[in-house]
Design a protein around this motif. Structure first.
Motif, PDB file in Angstrom:
ATOM      1  N   LEU A 131      44.725  55.561  16.510  1.00  0.00           N
ATOM      2  CA  LEU A 131      43.938  54.484  17.111  1.00  0.00           C
ATOM      3  C   LEU A 131      43.299  54.976  18.404  1.00  0.00           C
ATOM      4  CD1 LEU A 131      45.768  53.286  19.701  1.00  0.00           C
ATOM      5  CD2 LEU A 131      47.071  52.301  17.821  1.00  0.00           C
ATOM      6  N   VAL A 132      42.410  54.141  18.933  1.00  0.00           N
ATOM      7  CA  VAL A 132      41.798  54.368  20.242  1.00  0.00           C
ATOM      8  C   VAL A 132      42.200  53.209  21.139  1.00  0.00           C
ATOM      9  CG1 VAL A 132      39.643  54.543  21.537  1.00  0.00           C
ATOM     10  CG2 VAL A 132      39.848  55.658  19.323  1.00  0.00           C
ATOM     11  N   ASP A 133      42.732  53.524  22.321  1.00  0.00           N
ATOM     12  CA  ASP A 133      43.073  52.521  23.311  1.00  0.00           C
ATOM     13  C   ASP A 133      41.883  52.301  24.239  1.00  0.00           C
ATOM     14  OD1 ASP A 133      45.495  51.152  23.260  1.00  0.00           O
ATOM     15  OD2 ASP A 133      46.636  52.909  23.893  1.00  0.00           O
ATOM     16  N   ALA A 134      41.614  51.041  24.586  1.00  0.00           N
ATOM     17  CA  ALA A 134      40.522  50.697  25.501  1.00  0.00           C
ATOM     18  C   ALA A 134      41.099  50.060  26.760  1.00  0.00           C
ATOM     19  CB  ALA A 134      39.549  49.735  24.834  1.00  0.00           C
ATOM     20  N   PHE A 135      40.633  50.539  27.917  1.00  0.00           N
ATOM     21  CA  PHE A 135      41.099  50.027  29.200  1.00  0.00           C
ATOM     22  C   PHE A 135      39.908  49.669  30.082  1.00  0.00           C
ATOM     23  CE2 PHE A 135      44.425  52.834  27.679  1.00  0.00           C
ATOM     24  CZ  PHE A 135      45.587  52.102  27.906  1.00  0.00           C
ATOM     25  N   ALA A 136      40.082  48.637  30.897  1.00  0.00           N
ATOM     26  CA  ALA A 136      39.103  48.291  31.925  1.00  0.00           C
ATOM     27  C   ALA A 136      39.492  48.994  33.219  1.00  0.00           C
ATOM     28  CB  ALA A 136      39.060  46.782  32.133  1.00  0.00           C
ATOM     29  N   PRO A 180      37.104  48.422  39.656  1.00  0.00           N
ATOM     30  CA  PRO A 180      36.164  49.161  40.502  1.00  0.00           C
ATOM     31  C   PRO A 180      36.640  49.333  41.936  1.00  0.00           C
ATOM     32  CG  PRO A 180      35.374  46.919  40.130  1.00  0.00           C
ATOM     33  CD  PRO A 180      36.561  47.114  39.240  1.00  0.00           C
ATOM     34  N   ASP A 181      37.605  48.513  42.369  1.00  0.00           N
ATOM     35  CA  ASP A 181      38.064  48.572  43.755  1.00  0.00           C
ATOM     36  C   ASP A 181      39.132  49.635  43.978  1.00  0.00           C
ATOM     37  OD1 ASP A 181      36.380  46.482  44.547  1.00  0.00           O
ATOM     38  OD2 ASP A 181      37.837  44.987  43.881  1.00  0.00           O
ATOM     39  N   ASN A 182      39.991  49.865  42.965  1.00  0.00           N
ATOM     40  CA  ASN A 182      41.069  50.830  43.178  1.00  0.00           C
ATOM     41  C   ASN A 182      41.280  51.777  42.006  1.00  0.00           C
ATOM     42  OD1 ASN A 182      42.433  49.282  41.232  1.00  0.00           O
ATOM     43  ND2 ASN A 182      43.596  48.129  42.761  1.00  0.00           N
ATOM     44  N   GLY A 183      40.511  51.639  40.916  1.00  0.00           N
ATOM     45  CA  GLY A 183      40.597  52.559  39.792  1.00  0.00           C
ATOM     46  C   GLY A 183      41.706  52.289  38.814  1.00  0.00           C
ATOM     47  N   SER A 184      42.555  51.307  39.078  1.00  0.00           N
ATOM     48  CA  SER A 184      43.677  51.039  38.182  1.00  0.00           C
ATOM     49  C   SER A 184      43.182  50.570  36.816  1.00  0.00           C
ATOM     50  CB  SER A 184      44.615  49.992  38.794  1.00  0.00           C
ATOM     51  OG  SER A 184      43.934  48.771  38.983  1.00  0.00           O
ATOM     52  N   LEU A 185      44.008  50.778  35.797  1.00  0.00           N
ATOM     53  CA  LEU A 185      43.659  50.468  34.422  1.00  0.00           C
ATOM     54  C   LEU A 185      44.406  49.236  33.936  1.00  0.00           C
ATOM     55  CD1 LEU A 185      43.842  54.062  32.860  1.00  0.00           C
ATOM     56  CD2 LEU A 185      41.825  52.889  33.766  1.00  0.00           C
ATOM     57  N   THR A 186      43.697  48.403  33.167  1.00  0.00           N
ATOM     58  CA  THR A 186      44.324  47.288  32.468  1.00  0.00           C
ATOM     59  C   THR A 186      43.779  47.267  31.047  1.00  0.00           C
ATOM     60  OG1 THR A 186      42.603  45.779  33.270  1.00  0.00           O
ATOM     61  CG2 THR A 186      44.658  45.872  34.523  1.00  0.00           C
ATOM     62  N   PRO A 187      44.563  46.825  30.062  1.00  0.00           N
ATOM     63  CA  PRO A 187      44.050  46.753  28.695  1.00  0.00           C
ATOM     64  C   PRO A 187      42.752  45.956  28.635  1.00  0.00           C
ATOM     65  CG  PRO A 187      46.408  46.380  28.715  1.00  0.00           C
ATOM     66  CD  PRO A 187      45.976  46.400  30.150  1.00  0.00           C
ATOM     67  N   ALA A 188      41.815  46.413  27.823  1.00  0.00           N
ATOM     68  CA  ALA A 188      40.475  45.820  27.802  1.00  0.00           C
ATOM     69  C   ALA A 188      40.511  44.327  27.492  1.00  0.00           C
ATOM     70  CB  ALA A 188      39.603  46.547  26.793  1.00  0.00           C
ATOM     71  N   PHE A 211      47.097  57.132  42.644  1.00  0.00           N
ATOM     72  CA  PHE A 211      46.842  55.762  43.097  1.00  0.00           C
ATOM     73  C   PHE A 211      48.081  55.223  43.810  1.00  0.00           C
ATOM     74  CE2 PHE A 211      43.814  54.945  39.287  1.00  0.00           C
ATOM     75  CZ  PHE A 211      42.787  55.606  39.958  1.00  0.00           C
ATOM     76  N   SER A 212      47.864  54.442  44.855  1.00  0.00           N
ATOM     77  CA  SER A 212      48.997  53.836  45.549  1.00  0.00           C
ATOM     78  C   SER A 212      49.655  52.759  44.693  1.00  0.00           C
ATOM     79  CB  SER A 212      48.537  53.239  46.883  1.00  0.00           C
ATOM     80  OG  SER A 212      47.490  52.305  46.683  1.00  0.00           O
ATOM     81  N   THR A 213      48.855  52.090  43.845  1.00  0.00           N
ATOM     82  CA  THR A 213      49.390  51.126  42.884  1.00  0.00           C
ATOM     83  C   THR A 213      48.751  51.393  41.530  1.00  0.00           C
ATOM     84  OG1 THR A 213      47.659  49.509  43.440  1.00  0.00           O
ATOM     85  CG2 THR A 213      49.744  49.351  44.655  1.00  0.00           C
ATOM     86  N   GLY A 214      49.482  51.149  40.474  1.00  0.00           N
ATOM     87  CA  GLY A 214      48.953  51.353  39.131  1.00  0.00           C
ATOM     88  C   GLY A 214      48.672  52.795  38.811  1.00  0.00           C
ATOM     89  N   TYR A 215      49.495  53.705  39.345  1.00  0.00           N
ATOM     90  CA  TYR A 215      49.281  55.140  39.155  1.00  0.00           C
ATOM     91  C   TYR A 215      49.447  55.566  37.702  1.00  0.00           C
ATOM     92  CZ  TYR A 215      51.044  59.982  39.003  1.00  0.00           C
ATOM     93  OH  TYR A 215      51.295  61.293  38.659  1.00  0.00           O
ATOM     94  N   ARG A 216      50.455  55.056  37.030  1.00  0.00           N
ATOM     95  CA  ARG A 216      50.754  55.489  35.656  1.00  0.00           C
ATOM     96  C   ARG A 216      50.647  54.286  34.715  1.00  0.00           C
ATOM     97  NH1 ARG A 216      55.138  59.907  35.223  1.00  0.00           N
ATOM     98  NH2 ARG A 216      53.240  61.071  35.765  1.00  0.00           N
ATOM     99  N   THR A 217      49.833  54.432  33.666  1.00  0.00           N
ATOM    100  CA  THR A 217      49.579  53.350  32.719  1.00  0.00           C
ATOM    101  C   THR A 217      50.096  53.733  31.344  1.00  0.00           C
ATOM    102  OG1 THR A 217      47.584  52.711  33.923  1.00  0.00           O
ATOM    103  CG2 THR A 217      47.798  51.916  31.660  1.00  0.00           C
ATOM    104  N   GLN A 218      50.865  52.849  30.730  1.00  0.00           N
ATOM    105  CA  GLN A 218      51.382  53.084  29.388  1.00  0.00           C
ATOM    106  C   GLN A 218      50.287  52.842  28.358  1.00  0.00           C
ATOM    107  OE1 GLN A 218      54.689  53.995  28.873  1.00  0.00           O
ATOM    108  NE2 GLN A 218      54.203  54.367  26.711  1.00  0.00           N
ATOM    109  N   VAL A 219      50.173  53.728  27.363  1.00  0.00           N
ATOM    110  CA  VAL A 219      49.225  53.503  26.273  1.00  0.00           C
ATOM    111  C   VAL A 219      49.934  52.724  25.167  1.00  0.00           C
ATOM    112  CG1 VAL A 219      47.963  55.606  26.816  1.00  0.00           C
ATOM    113  CG2 VAL A 219      49.762  55.674  25.067  1.00  0.00           C
TER     114      VAL A 219
END
Length: 593
Positions: free
Chosen positions: A392-397, A400-408, A358-366
């Motif tokens: 535990l289980v981490d949940a992310f949203a 839909p526009d760029n695939g980046s992840l954010t905490p649910a 991804f050009s932005t938000g490529y790496r997301t910390q759990v």
């Protein structure tokens, strides 16, 4: 059911009339049909032909025809059009002018939906007062004969129709019941006939999408098996009845050595279109890779690998249902210390199947520690990661526009996570998207049973709520699989046991499984992973290797009985296959995609 009165065929352009004087349909095009070197554009009141050579298509001619619904072309370019009152056949001249041959009426009372060319004829499907009806018409050279038998009835609502590549089978997608109706095309003295063959369950579809036509295709089935110690992925053809054929191997990890249990490929996932396979490539306390393989149409041996960097010691791999985004869990495990510090999830954009970060938000910390495996819900809106060392289980949203992840929940922490048992491993989501299941692998000590944690998924934001769980009959559950109807939960334990839990209503708001598990007896020593064939009729149990040689893994194929037959004896071993490796995961491809 009888046939309606013969429909009147459309008038062909007058002899000698150039394409420019043919009637021009006023309605916009609603679909395209491809023939050899030509495109047919269908509109509500006619057909437009276009050249389909090099460069942009050029309009050639137009032909009036009212009520067009769908079309199909055979290998010679002859066109067959389904309308609201009949089926019409045409031949095409070199200049693109269509010549009407004849027409045949529809079965009485049928609201037509789709048409496909198969064998030496056509199959059409539609909906009547009694449900789905599918009929076969012999056809050749643009000339159509009437059906030799009455239509075949089926329950539900037809949304699309297609034929197998060899023309021996016809498949109708059933929107209201989320399954496929399969028909065999049998030759006969008076012409081929369709006979009902099978009903196969697909993923459950949201109610709002039931009216959307879908396309179904058939491909040979293959089981791709991840062998970690030999750093290979083996392609086993799934044969009739669910047994496995001789495997074809592809992929060698040049950076890894053999006969070491915890390096090499760790997990794999297949793109929704069935054209690419992605595998994570473990690294010894350093940067790993994600490797892409092109898959042939026959789902056989994999093509040449193409690798790009991932994070430290990558594990789980997941592709979103749209086929646009790929995610890899970086466990951050250090072989030298036996510890993991944190963890991340990398995201990749897919273009023609090939990943790029991804050009932005490529790496997301759990939030947890040691992300193990990943799962994406059927809508493609939420991603989940099992955190092995964080329990535990981490949940992310998923954006839909760029695939980046954010905490649910919007915040990284327990508001976007859910506590599991000790050392969660495999994570799966039921076909309805309502529930998530996690095998808690760390249960042991004085305990006499293991556990599978079950969570309800909030449809609005993806957060998880505990929905109790199930106790397994033995320790250290690891592999999980959910039946295609969501009514059976399969649990493999490293002790060698295999449990099957069932429930009556997979659409229930609660995930309660209301039966004591059926225990399947098999020749397992270290049951590790599970995979199901596309039709849900065969379960494959991966028996991992053991020390000191790490070359004694195997696959066991087990036939699955009907839902009414739930005794352990109903699950029969139909094959066992030595992998001579540490076999850690398998994914099935092909079948009904």
């Amino acid at each position: 059911m009888g046939l309606a009165p013969t429909a009147s065929p459309p008038s062909a352009p007058a002899a000698g009339c150039p394409p420019s004087c043919a009637t021009s349909p006023s309605a916009s095009l609603t679909s395209l049909v491809a023939g050899p070197g030509i495109l047919y554009g269908l509109g509500a009141d006619g057909i437009t032909t276009f050249s389909a050579g090099s460069g942009m298509p050029a309009k050639l001619s137009t032909t009036a025809l009212s009520g067009t619904i769908a079309g199909a072309a055979d290998g010679a370019g002859d066109l067959y059009v389904l309308t609201s009152n009949g089926v019409y056949g045409y031949t095409v001249a070199s200049g693109g002018t269509l010549t009407a041959q004849n027409s045949q009426p529809l079965p009485s009372g049928l609201s037509p939906v789709g048409i496909t060319v198969t064998g030496n004829g056509l199959a059409i499907t539609g909906n009547a007062s009694s449900g789905i009806e599918t009929a076969y018409y012999p056809a050749s050279g643009g000339t159509i004969s009437g059906p030799s038998t009455t239509p075949i009835a089926g329950r539900g609502t037809a949304t699309a129709i297609t034929a197998s590549p060899g023309g021996h089978y016809v498949f109708v997608s059933n929107g209201s019941r989320a399954d496929l109706l399969a028909y065999a095309l049998s030759p006969g003295a008076s012409g081929a006939t369709l006979t009902s063959s099978a009903v196969l369950r697909t993923r459950l579809m949201p109610a709002a999408a039931l009216s959307v036509p879908v396309t179904v295709t058939l491909q040979p089935q293959t089981l791709y098996v991840v062998n970690q110690s030999t750093t290979s992925i083996a392609a086993y053809p799934i044969e009739s009845g669910g047994t496995l054929g001789t495997p074809a191997s592809a992929y060698t990890c040049n950076a890894c050595t053999t006969n070491i249990a915890d390096q090499g490929p760790s997990a794999a996932a297949i793109a929704p279109d069935g054209l690419h396979l992605y595998a994570s490539d473990w690294a010894q306390a350093g940067q790993g890779d994600v490797t892409t393989f092109a898959m042939t149409s026959a789902n056989g041996p994999l093509g040449a690998p193409s690798s790009i960097p991932a994070g430290q010691s990558p594990m789980g791999v997941a592709v979103d249902p749209s086929g646009r985004y790929l995610y890899v869990a970086n466990s951050h495990y250090d072989d030298s210390t036996g510890q993991s510090t944190g963890g991340t999830i990398d995201g990749y954009q897919l273009s023609q199947g090939m990943p790029s970060p991804f050009s932005t938000g490529y790496r997301t910390q759990v939030y947890g520690n040691y992300p193990m495996l990943l799962a994406i819900d059927p809508t493609g809106r939420f991603l989940y990661s099992s955190e092995f060392a964080g329990s535990l289980v981490d949940a992310f949203a998923i954006n839909p526009d760029n695939g980046s992840l954010t905490p649910a929940s919007g915040t990284l922490g327990m508001s976007s996570a859910a506590a599991t048992g000790t050392n969660p491993w495999t994570i799966v989501i039921g076909p309805s998207g309502r529930h998530l299941y996690v095998s808690d692998n760390g249960n042991g000590g004085s305990q006499t049973s293991g556990a599978v944690s079950i969570f309800s998924i909030n449809a609005q934001n993806g957060t998880l709520t505990s929905d109790n769980g199930v106790a397994t009959t033995d320790l250290k559950p690891l592999g999980l699989a959910i039946g295609p109807k969501g009514r059976r939960l399969y649990v493999a334990m490293q002790s060698g046991a295999l449990d099957v839990f069932v429930r009556q209503n997979p659409q229930s708001a609660t995930g309660t499984w209301n039966y004591t598990p059926t225990v399947i007896k098999g020749n397992f020593a270290n049951a590790y992973g599970l995979a199901l064939s596309a039709d849900g009729k065969t379960l494959y149990v991966l028996d991992d290797c053991t020390a000191p040689n790490y070359n004694n893994g195997s696959i066991q194929a087990i036939s699955i009985p009907s839902f009414s037959s739930m005794t352990g004896a109903g699950y029969a071993t139909i094959g066992q296959y030595a992998t001579h490796a540490c076999t850690v995961q398998a994914v099935a491809a092909g079948g009904f995609n």
